[in-house]
Design a protein around this motif. Structure first.
Motif, short mmCIF file in Angstrom:
data_model
loop_
_atom_site.label_atom_id
_atom_site.label_comp_id
_atom_site.label_asym_id
_atom_site.label_seq_id
_atom_site.Cartn_x
_atom_site.Cartn_y
_atom_site.Cartn_z
N ILE A 142 0.81 -1.22 0.00
CA ILE A 142 0.00 0.00 0.00
C ILE A 142 0.84 1.27 0.00
O ILE A 142 0.31 2.37 0.05
N SER A 143 2.17 1.12 -0.05
CA SER A 143 3.05 2.29 -0.14
C SER A 143 4.34 1.84 -0.80
O SER A 143 4.66 0.65 -0.85
N GLU A 144 5.09 2.80 -1.31
CA GLU A 144 6.38 2.46 -1.92
C GLU A 144 7.34 1.88 -0.89
O GLU A 144 8.12 0.98 -1.20
N GLU A 147 6.29 -1.65 -0.34
CA GLU A 147 6.62 -2.38 -1.55
C GLU A 147 8.09 -2.84 -1.53
O GLU A 147 8.40 -3.99 -1.85
N LEU A 161 2.00 -2.81 -6.33
CA LEU A 161 1.77 -1.60 -5.54
C LEU A 161 0.41 -1.01 -5.88
O LEU A 161 0.13 -0.68 -7.02
N LYS A 163 -1.39 1.99 -4.10
CA LYS A 163 -1.25 2.96 -3.01
C LYS A 163 -2.53 3.04 -2.20
O LYS A 163 -3.62 2.96 -2.74
N ASN A 164 -2.35 3.17 -0.90
CA ASN A 164 -3.46 3.21 0.03
C ASN A 164 -4.48 4.25 -0.45
O ASN A 164 -4.19 5.43 -0.50
#
Length: 199
Positions: A142-144, A147, A161, A163-164
């Protein structure tokens, strides 16, 4: 497309994600703890519940039994496992529903090196997760930052990925406006970034 979301707990952020997913155009069903039923506002016919008594073997067995019966009933196209304890179901679900794609979303990794934890616990969790993830099709970050941690453990072919996706605030916010203070709502740990806010 039918999606079954399975969560061992939905308090906090997981409930927020599930509420947003319930509004999607997909046909979503949810397997959640009975004690947290009120945390997810969706049609009763879309919710399946398992008996829980906190985090323990009894609750995990109840989740596994109910999970297997719901998967057999719904025959979902996608099974989305939320958080670490639900990942324990991956081996059996992959056997009873070979046609379903299985996603795993940790909602924060236990082995984050920035969170102080005992090294032997992190080693055990990483080893167990590595084995269990071999039964899923994709791991959702949910984030780099998350990830990178997941790719280091599982490789880039498994990790995707997304993103939230929190809904945008309905409150207008002007970053230039003078404020007396800020309100932070969340757990007080490094993953929530309160230390960054305070800097």
């Amino acid at each position: 497309m039918t999606v079954l979301h399975i969560a061992e707990t939905i308090k906090g952020g997981v409930a927020t994600v599930l509420r947003q997913l319930s509004d999607s155009s997909l046909e979503c069903f949810f397997l959640i703890p009975n004690s947290q039923n009120s945390s997810l506002d969706t049609e009763a016919s879309k919710k399946y519940r398992f008996k829980d008594s906190g985090r323990g073997l009894g609750s995990i067995l109840s989740l596994a039994l109910k999970g297997c019966s719901v998967v057999k009933l719904l025959k979902p196209d996608v099974i989305h496992l939320h958080s670490s304890f639900s990942l324990l179901l991956a081996p059996i679900l992959s056997l009873i529903s070979r046609r379903s794609k299985i996603l795993y979303q940790p909602h924060g990794v236990f082995y984050d090196p920035n969170v102080p934890r005992s090294s032997w616990k992190m080693l055990i969790i990483k080893s167990l997760e590595r084995v269990l993830v071999s039964f899923v099709d994709r791991v959702v970050a949910i984030s780099e930052y998350e990830e990178k941690l997941l790719i280091n453990l599982h490789g880039s072919k498994k990790v995707v990925l997304l993103k939230n996706a929190a809904s945008p605030s309905l409150v207008a916010f002007d970053p230039e406006e003078q404020r007396l203070g800020y309100l932070f709502v969340g757990r007080l740990d490094e993953q929530k970034g309160i230390d960054e806010l305070l800097k």
